[in-house]
Design an enzyme around this catalytic site. Structure first.
Site, mmCIF file in Angstrom:
data_model
loop_
_atom_site.group_PDB
_atom_site.id
_atom_site.type_symbol
_atom_site.label_atom_id
_atom_site.label_comp_id
_atom_site.label_asym_id
_atom_site.label_seq_id
_atom_site.Cartn_x
_atom_site.Cartn_y
_atom_site.Cartn_z
ATOM 1 N N SER A 41 98.523 -123.324 -40.088
ATOM 2 C CA SER A 41 99.656 -123.849 -39.330
ATOM 3 C C SER A 41 100.855 -122.906 -39.390
ATOM 4 O O SER A 41 101.111 -122.272 -40.424
ATOM 5 C CB SER A 41 100.098 -125.209 -39.886
ATOM 6 O OG SER A 41 99.093 -126.168 -39.806
ATOM 7 N N VAL A 44 105.240 -139.511 -35.974
ATOM 8 C CA VAL A 44 106.578 -139.332 -35.417
ATOM 9 C C VAL A 44 106.897 -140.258 -34.249
ATOM 10 O O VAL A 44 108.051 -140.326 -33.813
ATOM 11 C CB VAL A 44 106.827 -137.864 -34.993
ATOM 12 C CG1 VAL A 44 106.791 -136.949 -36.201
ATOM 13 C CG2 VAL A 44 105.850 -137.424 -33.917
ATOM 14 N N TYR A 94 98.201 -124.568 -19.911
ATOM 15 C CA TYR A 94 99.217 -125.137 -20.804
ATOM 16 C C TYR A 94 99.790 -126.427 -20.211
ATOM 17 O O TYR A 94 100.178 -127.337 -20.925
ATOM 18 C CB TYR A 94 100.316 -124.109 -21.075
ATOM 19 C CG TYR A 94 101.075 -124.360 -22.357
ATOM 20 C CD1 TYR A 94 100.419 -124.393 -23.579
ATOM 21 C CD2 TYR A 94 102.447 -124.559 -22.346
ATOM 22 C CE1 TYR A 94 101.102 -124.616 -24.766
ATOM 23 C CE2 TYR A 94 103.152 -124.783 -23.517
ATOM 24 C CZ TYR A 94 102.472 -124.806 -24.726
ATOM 25 O OH TYR A 94 103.156 -125.038 -25.886
ATOM 26 N N LYS A 96 107.554 -128.848 -23.637
ATOM 27 C CA LYS A 96 108.343 -127.830 -24.336
ATOM 28 C C LYS A 96 109.662 -127.557 -23.613
ATOM 29 O O LYS A 96 110.686 -127.262 -24.255
ATOM 30 C CB LYS A 96 107.539 -126.540 -24.471
ATOM 31 C CG LYS A 96 106.353 -126.648 -25.424
ATOM 32 C CD LYS A 96 106.755 -126.953 -26.847
ATOM 33 C CE LYS A 96 105.572 -126.815 -27.809
ATOM 34 N NZ LYS A 96 105.935 -127.184 -29.183
ATOM 35 N N ILE A 132 99.334 -117.992 -31.685
ATOM 36 C CA ILE A 132 98.776 -117.868 -33.026
ATOM 37 C C ILE A 132 97.612 -118.841 -33.134
ATOM 38 O O ILE A 132 97.670 -119.945 -32.589
ATOM 39 C CB ILE A 132 99.841 -118.184 -34.104
ATOM 40 C CG1 ILE A 132 100.975 -117.144 -34.069
ATOM 41 C CG2 ILE A 132 99.225 -118.208 -35.502
ATOM 42 C CD1 ILE A 132 102.115 -117.445 -35.024
ATOM 43 N N THR A 165 96.047 -121.642 -34.323
ATOM 44 C CA THR A 165 96.353 -122.841 -35.091
ATOM 45 C C THR A 165 95.457 -123.979 -34.627
ATOM 46 O O THR A 165 94.774 -123.883 -33.601
ATOM 47 C CB THR A 165 97.819 -123.261 -34.906
ATOM 48 O OG1 THR A 165 98.032 -123.624 -33.532
ATOM 49 C CG2 THR A 165 98.772 -122.134 -35.287
ATOM 50 N N ALA A 218 96.456 -126.791 -33.358
ATOM 51 C CA ALA A 218 96.974 -127.271 -32.077
ATOM 52 C C ALA A 218 96.529 -126.365 -30.931
ATOM 53 O O ALA A 218 96.186 -126.831 -29.842
ATOM 54 C CB ALA A 218 98.501 -127.353 -32.129
#
Length: 255
Positions: free
Chosen positions: A19, A65, A155, A162, A191, A193, A195
């Protein structure tokens, strides 16, 4: 190194040692910060707890969250144990895999709402609970991506989320600025990850970023961590409402 000595804060979004949040946590710990962590569910707790404990963390709490009661409970516990905090790292994002695969116009209403709720509104809600117990001069940092300002294939709804996240950063920065509390975002290059695994053709995106970056390589967890450390530390006391790119210059050369 004592850049963060005496400072305490919480990291949301650690999933495993791949992460971005883990790279951030390591840099903060090395700089002397005391860290608290949250985990989404029992399965993730098994990954998060050993990592957190390896950094000496004693506060490791459950938090979805989108659950206001759980968010409130996290900051109530931080206040109980620490009194005040100095920083928050928001490294949380999610969209349904099927909504990322479809053409953007086919995004479901429920999927759209879910992506914005988890990926953007959670920062607003988190800040509402954090600000009352944050020391003046504190700092909040979230994670974004280039898909917020450019159309990135596959995306889709996450790019819209975002964009909403980045707008939220600016409004929160304006609101909290009088107390010297700063709110910024890191826009990291791609990167590998957990996600990112939900994005179609992600390996191709890694290859393109590496090829077009002026540095001719991908950024690392540690590099994102160092930039986040800067934004959370007293080195950046006049920086707020900014989107800080850590992508090897790719954002300026993406065509």
């Amino acid at each position: 190194m004592s850049l963060m000595a005496g400072k305490r804060g919480v990291i949301f979004g650690l999933a495993n040692d791949k992460s971005i949040a883990w790279g951030i946590a390591q840099q903060l710990k090395e700089a002397g910060a005391e860290l608290a962590f949250t985990f989404l569910n029992e399965a993730l707790e098994k990954r998060v707890r050993p990592l957190a404990e390896s950094l000496g963390s004693k506060i490791i709490l459950p938090c979805d969250v989108v659950n206001e009661d759980q968010l409130a409970a996290v900051f109530a516990e931080l206040e109980k144990q620490w009194g005040k905090i100095d920083f928050v790292v928001h490294a949380v994002a999610f969209a349904n895999r099927e909504d990322l695969k479809k053409p953007f116009s086919q995004t479901s209403r429920e999927g759209f709402q879910l992506a914005l709720d988890i990926s953007a509104y959670s920062l607003v809600s988190m800040t509402r609970y954090a600000a009352p117990i944050m020391n003046d001069g504190g700092s909040i940092v979230t994670m974004t991506y280039l898909g917020s300002v450019r159309s990135v294939p596959q995306y889709n709804v996450m790019g819209v989320a975002k964009a909403a996240l980045e707008a939220s950063v600016r409004y929160l920065a304006a609101e909290l600025g009088e107390r010297g509390i700063r709110v910024n975002a890191i826009s990291a290059g791609p990167i590998k990850t957990l996600a990112a695994s939900g994005i179609a053709n992600f390996k191709e995106k890694l290859s393109i970023a590496e090829e077009r970056s002026p540095l001719k390589r991908l950024v690392t967890q540690d590099e994102v961590g160092k930039s986040t450390l800067y934004l959370l530390s007293d080195l950046s006391t006049a920086v707020t409402g900014e989107i800080h790119y850590v992508d090897g210059g790719f954002s300026n050369n993406a065509g």
